[in-house]
Write a protein that holds these residues in place. Sequence first.
Motif, PDB file in Angstrom:
ATOM      1  N   GLU A   7       0.814  -1.210   0.000  1.00 56.56           N
ATOM      2  CA  GLU A   7       0.000   0.000   0.000  1.00 56.56           C
ATOM      3  C   GLU A   7       0.850   1.263   0.000  1.00 56.56           C
ATOM      4  N   THR A   8       1.969   1.247   0.709  1.00 54.82           N
ATOM      5  CA  THR A   8       2.859   2.408   0.711  1.00 54.82           C
ATOM      6  C   THR A   8       3.437   2.645  -0.678  1.00 54.82           C
ATOM      7  N   ALA A   9       3.884   1.578  -1.323  1.00 63.06           N
ATOM      8  CA  ALA A   9       4.438   1.700  -2.668  1.00 63.06           C
ATOM      9  C   ALA A   9       3.368   2.133  -3.663  1.00 63.06           C
ATOM     10  N   ARG A  10       2.158   1.581  -3.522  1.00 64.66           N
ATOM     11  CA  ARG A  10       1.063   1.940  -4.424  1.00 64.66           C
ATOM     12  C   ARG A  10       0.717   3.425  -4.279  1.00 64.66           C
ATOM     13  N   LEU A  11       0.628   3.890  -3.037  1.00 66.59           N
ATOM     14  CA  LEU A  11       0.315   5.299  -2.798  1.00 66.59           C
ATOM     15  C   LEU A  11       1.401   6.203  -3.365  1.00 66.59           C
ATOM     16  N   SER A  12       2.646   5.831  -3.171  1.00 64.88           N
ATOM     17  CA  SER A  12       3.751   6.634  -3.692  1.00 64.88           C
ATOM     18  C   SER A  12       3.727   6.692  -5.218  1.00 64.88           C
ATOM     19  N   ALA A  13       3.439   5.561  -5.843  1.00 72.23           N
ATOM     20  CA  ALA A  13       3.417   5.502  -7.297  1.00 72.23           C
ATOM     21  C   ALA A  13       2.264   6.298  -7.897  1.00 72.23           C
ATOM     22  N   ARG A  14       1.241   6.566  -7.110  1.00 72.56           N
ATOM     23  CA  ARG A  14       0.092   7.323  -7.606  1.00 72.56           C
ATOM     24  C   ARG A  14       0.457   8.748  -7.993  1.00 72.56           C
ATOM     25  N   ALA A  15       1.544   9.269  -7.472  1.00 72.67           N
ATOM     26  CA  ALA A  15       1.936  10.646  -7.804  1.00 72.67           C
ATOM     27  C   ALA A  15       2.096  10.816  -9.308  1.00 72.67           C
ATOM     28  N   ALA A  16       2.832   9.935  -9.936  1.00 70.39           N
ATOM     29  CA  ALA A  16       3.058  10.040 -11.376  1.00 70.39           C
ATOM     30  C   ALA A  16       1.744   9.908 -12.148  1.00 70.39           C
ATOM     31  N   ASP A  17       0.881   8.982 -11.716  1.00 74.37           N
ATOM     32  CA  ASP A  17      -0.400   8.800 -12.398  1.00 74.37           C
ATOM     33  C   ASP A  17      -1.253  10.061 -12.315  1.00 74.37           C
ATOM     34  N   LEU A  18      -1.390  10.613 -11.127  1.00 73.43           N
ATOM     35  CA  LEU A  18      -2.234  11.792 -10.934  1.00 73.43           C
ATOM     36  C   LEU A  18      -1.675  13.013 -11.650  1.00 73.43           C
ATOM     37  N   LEU A  19      -0.363  13.159 -11.642  1.00 72.29           N
ATOM     38  CA  LEU A  19       0.248  14.298 -12.333  1.00 72.29           C
ATOM     39  C   LEU A  19       0.073  14.191 -13.840  1.00 72.29           C
ATOM     40  N   GLY A  20      -0.134  12.986 -14.337  1.00 74.03           N
ATOM     41  CA  GLY A  20      -0.402  12.810 -15.760  1.00 74.03           C
ATOM     42  C   GLY A  20      -1.836  13.113 -16.134  1.00 74.03           C
ATOM     43  N   GLU A  21      -2.702  13.264 -15.121  1.00 76.30           N
ATOM     44  CA  GLU A  21      -4.122  13.476 -15.369  1.00 76.30           C
ATOM     45  C   GLU A  21      -4.610  14.868 -14.984  1.00 76.30           C
ATOM     46  N   LEU A  22      -3.947  15.504 -14.003  1.00 74.23           N
ATOM     47  CA  LEU A  22      -4.457  16.743 -13.412  1.00 74.23           C
ATOM     48  C   LEU A  22      -3.350  17.772 -13.234  1.00 74.23           C
ATOM     49  N   PRO A  23      -3.707  19.070 -13.135  1.00 74.21           N
ATOM     50  CA  PRO A  23      -2.718  20.070 -12.726  1.00 74.21           C
ATOM     51  C   PRO A  23      -2.153  19.676 -11.361  1.00 74.21           C
ATOM     52  N   ALA A  24      -0.957  20.109 -11.065  1.00 74.24           N
ATOM     53  CA  ALA A  24      -0.255  19.623  -9.872  1.00 74.24           C
ATOM     54  C   ALA A  24      -1.002  19.890  -8.576  1.00 74.24           C
ATOM     55  N   ASP A  25      -1.654  21.044  -8.449  1.00 79.13           N
ATOM     56  CA  ASP A  25      -2.358  21.332  -7.201  1.00 79.13           C
ATOM     57  C   ASP A  25      -3.550  20.393  -7.015  1.00 79.13           C
ATOM     58  N   ARG A  26      -4.315  20.161  -8.111  1.00 75.02           N
ATOM     59  CA  ARG A  26      -5.456  19.257  -8.005  1.00 75.02           C
ATOM     60  C   ARG A  26      -4.996  17.804  -7.844  1.00 75.02           C
ATOM     61  N   ALA A  27      -3.875  17.474  -8.459  1.00 79.05           N
ATOM     62  CA  ALA A  27      -3.323  16.126  -8.307  1.00 79.05           C
ATOM     63  C   ALA A  27      -2.918  15.887  -6.854  1.00 79.05           C
ATOM     64  N   LEU A  28      -2.274  16.874  -6.244  1.00 79.91           N
ATOM     65  CA  LEU A  28      -1.875  16.758  -4.846  1.00 79.91           C
ATOM     66  C   LEU A  28      -3.098  16.605  -3.951  1.00 79.91           C
ATOM     67  N   ARG A  29      -4.133  17.383  -4.239  1.00 82.78           N
ATOM     68  CA  ARG A  29      -5.345  17.301  -3.416  1.00 82.78           C
ATOM     69  C   ARG A  29      -5.994  15.911  -3.531  1.00 82.78           C
ATOM     70  N   ALA A  30      -6.036  15.366  -4.736  1.00 82.45           N
ATOM     71  CA  ALA A  30      -6.592  14.023  -4.918  1.00 82.45           C
ATOM     72  C   ALA A  30      -5.756  12.991  -4.160  1.00 82.45           C
ATOM     73  N   TRP A  31      -4.447  13.158  -4.206  1.00 82.35           N
ATOM     74  CA  TRP A  31      -3.539  12.239  -3.507  1.00 82.35           C
ATOM     75  C   TRP A  31      -3.753  12.308  -2.004  1.00 82.35           C
TER      76      TRP A  31
END
Length: 199
Positions: free
Chosen positions: A77-101
Amino acid sequence: MAGREGEGAHGRADRPVRADARANEDRLLAAAALAFARDGAAATLKQIAKDAGVGIGTLYRRFPTREQLVDATYRYETARLSARAADLLGELPADRALRAWMSEVLDYLATKHGMADTLATLLRDDERLSSLTREQLTGAVEEFRLAGVAQGVIRADVTSTDILMALAGVTLVAGDAPQRARAERLLDLLLDGLTRSDR
């Protein structure tokens, strides 16, 4: 996924793993994460195996003890959560990606709380596990921070440590499941502080 020195993706000694065996393991770990978040210490190995669509024997072959399952689930789960950063940044502006994360962090903590008793012993006995968690989560936040600064949507005067500490504060006061709505509101306020102009 990083593990102990000399160990493979899910914390055991490196050895060839068939694709179907790895798929079973991933299903087991995903099911365990959901079960621990939902049922806490009451989560049973039999139910986890059922939720994963495998027999209890398959679970025991991969994770002979509950402690080994908790350890592997936490790392997964820790690795999965960490890897989500790249996925979210590919989908959303950085501020919204951070908020989703940040919302996903709340889900991660629900799983962690569900494993609390066993996990406390594991973290006490394995200092590298705690440091690995910090490294992975700090690395994820730094991805968001750098992207946000470059895009002009996150303040340049904050550090990844600032963000993690603020996030930890939110989870400390509103990290329990019944407080989810309050936690989400606090995360909105946190994001607002991170994106305000510092001029």
